[in-house]
Design an enzyme around this catalytic site. Sequence first.
Site, PDB file in Angstrom:
ATOM      1  N   ASP A 221      22.031   1.947 -20.444  1.00  0.00           N
ATOM      2  CA  ASP A 221      22.820   1.373 -19.346  1.00  0.00           C
ATOM      3  C   ASP A 221      23.665   2.446 -18.640  1.00  0.00           C
ATOM      4  O   ASP A 221      24.506   2.134 -17.810  1.00  0.00           O
ATOM      5  CB  ASP A 221      23.715   0.229 -19.866  1.00  0.00           C
ATOM      6  CG  ASP A 221      24.714   0.700 -20.925  1.00  0.00           C
ATOM      7  OD1 ASP A 221      24.687   1.904 -21.290  1.00  0.00           O
ATOM      8  OD2 ASP A 221      25.521  -0.137 -21.391  1.00  0.00           O
TER       9      ASP A 221
ATOM     10  N   ASP B   2      33.050   9.422 -30.293  1.00  0.00           N
ATOM     11  CA  ASP B   2      33.339   8.000 -30.482  1.00  0.00           C
ATOM     12  C   ASP B   2      33.149   7.554 -31.933  1.00  0.00           C
ATOM     13  O   ASP B   2      32.635   8.300 -32.767  1.00  0.00           O
ATOM     14  CB  ASP B   2      32.465   7.152 -29.536  1.00  0.00           C
ATOM     15  CG  ASP B   2      31.000   7.600 -29.530  1.00  0.00           C
ATOM     16  OD1 ASP B   2      30.594   8.354 -30.425  1.00  0.00           O
ATOM     17  OD2 ASP B   2      30.265   7.186 -28.616  1.00  0.00           O
TER      18      ASP B   2
ATOM     19  N   GLU C  24      31.205   2.184 -21.237  1.00  0.00           N
ATOM     20  CA  GLU C  24      30.203   1.250 -20.731  1.00  0.00           C
ATOM     21  C   GLU C  24      30.339   1.073 -19.217  1.00  0.00           C
ATOM     22  O   GLU C  24      31.369   1.448 -18.637  1.00  0.00           O
ATOM     23  CB  GLU C  24      30.379  -0.113 -21.420  1.00  0.00           C
ATOM     24  CG  GLU C  24      30.157  -0.075 -22.937  1.00  0.00           C
ATOM     25  CD  GLU C  24      28.675  -0.068 -23.328  1.00  0.00           C
ATOM     26  OE1 GLU C  24      27.826   0.375 -22.520  1.00  0.00           O
ATOM     27  OE2 GLU C  24      28.376  -0.485 -24.455  1.00  0.00           O
TER      28      GLU C  24
ATOM     29  N   HIS D  43      25.709   4.585 -20.257  1.00  0.00           N
ATOM     30  CA  HIS D  43      26.974   4.922 -20.912  1.00  0.00           C
ATOM     31  C   HIS D  43      26.956   6.325 -21.488  1.00  0.00           C
ATOM     32  O   HIS D  43      25.921   6.851 -21.883  1.00  0.00           O
ATOM     33  CB  HIS D  43      27.397   3.864 -21.941  1.00  0.00           C
ATOM     34  CG  HIS D  43      26.639   3.835 -23.230  1.00  0.00           C
ATOM     35  ND1 HIS D  43      25.966   2.728 -23.690  1.00  0.00           N
ATOM     36  CD2 HIS D  43      26.476   4.774 -24.196  1.00  0.00           C
ATOM     37  CE1 HIS D  43      25.427   2.997 -24.852  1.00  0.00           C
ATOM     38  NE2 HIS D  43      25.712   4.231 -25.197  1.00  0.00           N
TER      39      HIS D  43
HETATM   40  C1  GLP Z   1      25.330   5.435 -28.740  1.00  0.00           C
HETATM   41  C2  GLP Z   1      26.365   6.564 -28.658  1.00  0.00           C
HETATM   42  C3  GLP Z   1      26.137   7.445 -27.455  1.00  0.00           C
HETATM   43  C4  GLP Z   1      24.687   7.824 -27.339  1.00  0.00           C
HETATM   44  C5  GLP Z   1      23.842   6.580 -27.155  1.00  0.00           C
HETATM   45  C6  GLP Z   1      22.367   6.866 -26.980  1.00  0.00           C
HETATM   46  O1  GLP Z   1      25.721   4.300 -28.080  1.00  0.00           O
HETATM   47  N1  GLP Z   1      27.709   6.065 -28.640  1.00  0.00           N
HETATM   48  O2  GLP Z   1      26.980   8.592 -27.553  1.00  0.00           O
HETATM   49  O3  GLP Z   1      24.481   8.700 -26.272  1.00  0.00           O
HETATM   50  O4  GLP Z   1      24.024   5.772 -28.314  1.00  0.00           O
HETATM   51  O5  GLP Z   1      21.769   7.068 -28.223  1.00  0.00           O
HETATM   52  P1  GLP Z   1      20.325   7.632 -28.467  1.00  0.00           P
HETATM   53  O6  GLP Z   1      20.454   9.113 -28.325  1.00  0.00           O
HETATM   54  O7  GLP Z   1      19.997   7.242 -29.873  1.00  0.00           O
HETATM   55  O8  GLP Z   1      19.440   7.035 -27.444  1.00  0.00           O
END
Ligand code: GLP
Length: 241
Positions: free
Chosen positions: A136, A67, A143, A138
Site C-alpha cells: 500500500d 518500527d 500507512e 507504506h
Molecule cells: C512491514 C514492515 C515494513 C516493510 C514491509 C514490507 O510492514 N513494517 O518496514 O517494508 O513490511 O515487507 P516485505 O519486505 O516483507 O515485503
Amino acid sequence: MKIIRAKDYNDMSRKAANIISAQVIMKPNCVLGLATGGSPEGIYKQLIDWYNKGDIDFSEITTINLDEYKGLSRESEQSYWYFMHHHFFDHVNVRPQKINVPDGTNMNVEEECARYDHIIQAKGGIDLQLLGIGVDGHIGFNEPGAAFELGTHCVDLDESTIEANKRYFEKKEDVPRQAYTMGIKTIMQARKVLMVANGKNKADIIKEAFFGPVTPQVPASILQMHPDFTLIGDEEALSKI
Ligand code: GLP
C-alpha cells in the site's frame, strides 16, 4: 532519485549490501536505520558473509530500527527485535548497547515515542536509512494518510498490511493491530535513504510511488523529494517503470 535495476533478489541484495558496507567503511561509527521484512533479509545475509570473511566491522555502528509491533515483547518470535537478532545482530559484532528498536511492551505511547525520538536526536540523526515498501506504499509502518511531519508515533495497521504480514504469524488474528513507527519526518531527515523492492506484487506501488504525485495517500512518494534517495529493485518490481 536514483533507480538501480538488479537482475534478481540476490543481485538486489548484494548491490544494497555494497552500499551499506561502503557507508560503514567510510564512517565506522555511523548510524544505520534498519528495516525488517522479506526484502532486506538477503542484505543481512550478505553482510554476515562479508563480516565472516573479515571484510566489514560493525563494532562502532549504532542501529536504529524503523518500527515494532505494539504489544510484542523481545522474546516473541514475531517481534522485530527478534527478527533483527535472528537475521543479523546475533551473527555480527554490533554492540548490544548500540542496538535500538522501539519497545513494543511500553503501553505508554507518549513516553515511548518521546524516548525513541530522543535517541535518534542524541545520536545525531541517521546516516543511512534502509527501507522496504508495503504493497500500500507504506514505509516503516507509516500507512496511507500518515502525516509527513510526524516523528515516532503509534499507528493502527491497515487491513492490507495485516493481510501481508500474517505470513509470519500462526493465524491472522495474532497479528497486532498497532505498531510504533519512526515517522516520515525522521526518515526524510536521514542523510541517505536506500530502498529495496522485489517481486511482481511491488510493481504497481513502485510505479505509483515514484512516478505518480507526492501524496500522503502513498507514503513512499515523499522520497521523490529526498536529496539522496536510491531505489534498488529486481526486474519484477521495476517491470512497470
Ligand atoms: C512491514 C514492515 C515494513 C516493510 C514491509 C514490507 O510492514 N513494517 O518496514 O517494508 O513490511 O515487507 P516485505 O519486505 O516483507 O515485503
